[in-house]
Enzyme design. Structure first.
Site, mmCIF file in Angstrom:
data_model
loop_
_atom_site.group_PDB
_atom_site.id
_atom_site.type_symbol
_atom_site.label_atom_id
_atom_site.label_comp_id
_atom_site.label_asym_id
_atom_site.label_seq_id
_atom_site.Cartn_x
_atom_site.Cartn_y
_atom_site.Cartn_z
ATOM 1 N N TYR A 67 -24.871 -21.013 83.676
ATOM 2 C CA TYR A 67 -24.868 -22.144 82.738
ATOM 3 C C TYR A 67 -23.928 -23.253 83.204
ATOM 4 O O TYR A 67 -24.091 -24.409 82.831
ATOM 5 C CB TYR A 67 -24.415 -21.684 81.354
ATOM 6 N N LYS A 102 -26.995 -7.095 87.181
ATOM 7 C CA LYS A 102 -28.103 -6.945 88.128
ATOM 8 C C LYS A 102 -27.486 -6.691 89.497
ATOM 9 O O LYS A 102 -27.714 -7.426 90.473
ATOM 10 C CB LYS A 102 -28.990 -8.211 88.101
ATOM 11 N N ASP A 138 -32.800 -5.352 83.598
ATOM 12 C CA ASP A 138 -34.230 -5.098 83.320
ATOM 13 C C ASP A 138 -34.383 -3.794 82.536
ATOM 14 O O ASP A 138 -35.134 -3.712 81.560
ATOM 15 C CB ASP A 138 -35.067 -5.104 84.612
ATOM 16 N N ASP A 159 -27.584 -14.248 76.598
ATOM 17 C CA ASP A 159 -28.470 -15.150 75.860
ATOM 18 C C ASP A 159 -29.809 -14.462 75.609
ATOM 19 O O ASP A 159 -30.316 -14.419 74.488
ATOM 20 C CB ASP A 159 -28.669 -16.437 76.670
ATOM 21 N N ASP A 182 -31.359 -12.408 71.885
ATOM 22 C CA ASP A 182 -32.603 -12.737 71.166
ATOM 23 C C ASP A 182 -33.447 -11.484 70.961
ATOM 24 O O ASP A 182 -34.028 -11.258 69.903
ATOM 25 C CB ASP A 182 -33.440 -13.772 71.933
HETATM 26 C C1 IPM Z 1 -27.871 -19.678 72.225
HETATM 27 C C2 IPM Z 1 -28.814 -20.779 72.615
HETATM 28 C C3 IPM Z 1 -28.118 -21.709 73.574
HETATM 29 C C4 IPM Z 1 -27.689 -20.911 74.786
HETATM 30 C C5 IPM Z 1 -28.931 -22.941 74.004
HETATM 31 C C6 IPM Z 1 -29.467 -23.715 72.826
HETATM 32 C C7 IPM Z 1 -28.157 -23.836 74.924
HETATM 33 O O1 IPM Z 1 -29.990 -20.248 73.138
HETATM 34 O O2 IPM Z 1 -26.788 -19.990 71.680
HETATM 35 O O3 IPM Z 1 -28.211 -18.513 72.437
HETATM 36 O O4 IPM Z 1 -28.496 -20.670 75.684
HETATM 37 O O5 IPM Z 1 -26.527 -20.504 74.834
HETATM 38 MG MG MG Z 2 -30.119 -18.151 72.969
#
Ligand code: IPM
Ligand code: MG
Length: 357
Positions: free
Chosen positions: A142, A191, A223, A247, A251
């Site tokens: 990032y 990884k 993975d 990240d 999710d």
């Molecule tokens: C998160 C989001 C952010 C990230 C984006 C919006 C930059 O996906 O906070 O998980 O990737 O950190």
């Molecule tokens: Mg995110």
């Protein structure tokens, strides 16, 4: 306590859900005799519209002068065409970095009441799971070198994953300490079979592990981790991983809890000042429709009370109110799963939580 809290409402559903969190925090302040002084600042697309840039200096200074920060979400189709450095998301990275927030705590647990919203089968979920993802937040790909250059196939774009021992050690310590306070199991995800930066990550974690003999430590390739999370989430207690892997996996972890609308997060650095935000995005498709689930942001407020201010009883009051509302069967649209009935709006859900508090 008298506390100054900066509000970064942002875009899309950001303003609605932050308003919900503020209503809940105000109620807590009343009940427990605190004074929370909220100041809004611009961030993301709305900041671009008003000032021409996604992260105005005033916002950074305001956050640094506050005791803590609550953030909604940034971004939306309106700003999708902007150049990389001018995108709303860049502001999020900018504020994390400016505040030195290298730790991102993302707890994911299954609420028994939301069992139906989880896509996982009963035999996988059993009596539920409760895991904590510790994501490194100010390093890695990032923030690494990026750009364009001439490559074998002509012009190419590149991003760089780089981690120093210092960065790995400081996030590793947070994760081991967190594991000590929980079920004493830590899984580091990397990884290392391919990436040099992961090999350094793994080596450094192993060295740290020697200082925490009470923690049952292991490594896993990312993975495999993606697979294990849906195959058997109960095997995890604390997970520590890099910025990008964290990240992605957070999710995934949120989805198996039933809804991404439930997951709160805390971003912390060396000081008590943190930034608290839901892990979900700005959901432009439902923005302004009073349909969003405010719970992730409300729970982020609870995390702020706990981690930044040490107000444990206050935090628990919020968490219990959320439990109780969910147990009584109230749902926003995202939590309906296979349930029938009419979902609550964002403001109705907030009211329901306020009533319990
Ligand atoms: C998160 C989001 C952010 C990230 C984006 C919006 C930059 O996906 O906070 O998980 O990737 O950190
Ligand atoms: Mg995110």
């Amino acid at each position: 306590m008298e506390l100054k809290i900066a509000l970064l409402k942002g875009d899309g559903i950001g303003p609605e859900i932050v308003d919900s969190a503020v209503a809940v925090l105000d109620k807590i302040a009343d009940k427990f005799g605190h004074t929370f002084d909220f100041t809004p600042y611009l961030i993301g697309g709305c900041a671009i519209d008003e000032t021409g840039i996604p992260l105005p200096r005033e916002t950074v200074e305001g956050c640094l002068a506050s005791d803590s920060v609550i953030l909604g979400a940034v971004g939306g189709p309106k700003w999708d065409g902007m150049a990389g450095d001018m995108r709303p998301e860049k502001a999020l990275l900018g504020i994390r970095s400016a505040m030195g927030l290298f730790t991102n705590l993302r707890p994911a647990k299954l609420y028994p009441a939301l069992r139906n919203a989880s896509p996982l089968k009963d035999e996988i979920v059993g009596d539920g799971f409760d895991l904590l993802i510790v994501r490194e937040l100010t390093g890695g790909i990032y923030f690494g070198d990026r750009g364009y250059r001439e490559g074998k196939y002509g012009t190419e774009a590149f991003d760089t994953e780089a981690y120093s021992v210092t960065e790995i050690e400081r996030i590793g310590k947070v994760a081991f300490e967190a594991a000590m306070k929980r079920n004493k199991r830590l899984c580091s995800i990397d990884k290392a079979n391919v990436l040099e930066s992961s090999r350094l990550w793994r080596r450094t974690m192993h060295e740290l592990a020697e200082q925490y003999p009470d923690v049952e430590y292991r490594d896993m390739f990312v993975d495999n981790a993606a697979m294990q999370l849906v195959r058997d989430p109960r095997q995890f207690d604390v997970i520590v991983t890099s910025n990008m892997f964290g990240d992605i996996l957070s999710d995934e972890a949120s989805q198996i809890t039933g809804s991404i609308g439930m997951l709160a997060s805390a971003s912390l650095g060396a000081s008590k000042r943190g930034l608290y935000e839901p892990i979900h995005g700005s959901a432009p498709d439902i923005a302004g429709k009073n349909m969003a689930n405010p719970i992730a942001t409300i729970l982020s407020g609870a995390m702020m009370l706990r981690y930044s201010f040490g107000l444990i009883q206050e935090a628990e009051t919020i968490e219990k109110a959320v439990d109780s509302v969910l147990n009584s069967g109230l749902r926003t649209a995202d939590l309906m799963g296979t349930d029938k009935g009419t979902p609550l709006s964002c403001t109705e859900m907030t009211e329901a939580i306020l009533k319990v508090i």
